[in-house]
Design a protein around this motif. Structure first.
Motif: not given
Length: 199
Positions: A38-44, A87-88, A134-144
């Motif tokens: 659960n400790d995912r980091t996302y860019s600023d 993103l931005d 790498g957008i798709y994995p980030l969206v999937l992780a957030k949905l999880c």
């Protein structure tokens, strides 16, 4: 059309057989989320908006404008959840999720009753200028993350290698493959269980 001069006879036959096989044998690959990190980091410059029946329902028009379709509004009203990644401050991609107790895939005319409620991810999209980032994995992780502790599933066609890579990168593992062999009057449906699936 395949050019015999350019490809050569053997290569041309191989390509014809490959194309015919793709039309005859269809496979939907189903994945289940196993990543408990659960400790995912996302860019600023990355931010998320979550839209649901109880959260940000009215703000969806601000993201999608007047183009927010009746289908989008209907999904939200039915309890589906929409996750958007910016993103931005520019919408880079999004994905939908919903609670259900069965899986059915029209592509292979097959499905399964799970006998329990799960969270199913569907209709994910990355805008063209953000593909390969790498957008798709980030969206999937957030949905999880927003699945409220339910087991999470996602599926895609076996030919979609980029989606499969994104799904695996997000922490999913293969659950089942639903296969349809469809050749004129002959039709066979079956399910493959990956041998290396953790129990």
């Amino acid at each position: 059309m395949i050019s015999l001069r350019r490809e050569g006879l053997i290569r041309s036959l191989g390509l014809l057989i490959e194309r015919a096989t793709k039309k005859i044998i269809k496979k939907e690959v189903v994945f289940v989320w196993r990543d408990s990190n659960n400790d995912r980091t996302y860019s600023d410059n990355a931010s998320f908006e979550v839209f649901s029946k109880t959260h940000n329902k009215k703000e969806i028009m601000e993201v999608f404008g007047q183009d927010a379709s009746k289908k989008t509004e209907s999904r939200i009203e039915n309890g589906d959840i929409l996750v958007c990644l910016f993103l931005d401050k520019t919408l880079a991609g999004y994905g939908w999720g919903r609670h259900q107790s069965s899986l059915y895939f029209s592509y292979v005319s097959n499905g399964i009753d799970l006998k329990k409620e799960i969270f199913y991810i569907y209709d994910c999209f990355t805008y063209p200028k953000f593909r390969g980032k790498g957008i798709y994995p980030l969206v999937l992780a957030k949905l999880c993350e927003v699945a409220d502790g339910y087991e999470v599933y996602v599926a895609c066609q076996s030919l979609n290698k980029s989606s499969i890579n994104g799904i695996l990168k997000a922490g999913f593992e293969r659950f089942k493959d639903f296969v349809l062999v469809d050749f004129y009057l002959f039709r066979l449906k079956f399910v493959i269980l990956p041998k290396d699936r953790k129990q």
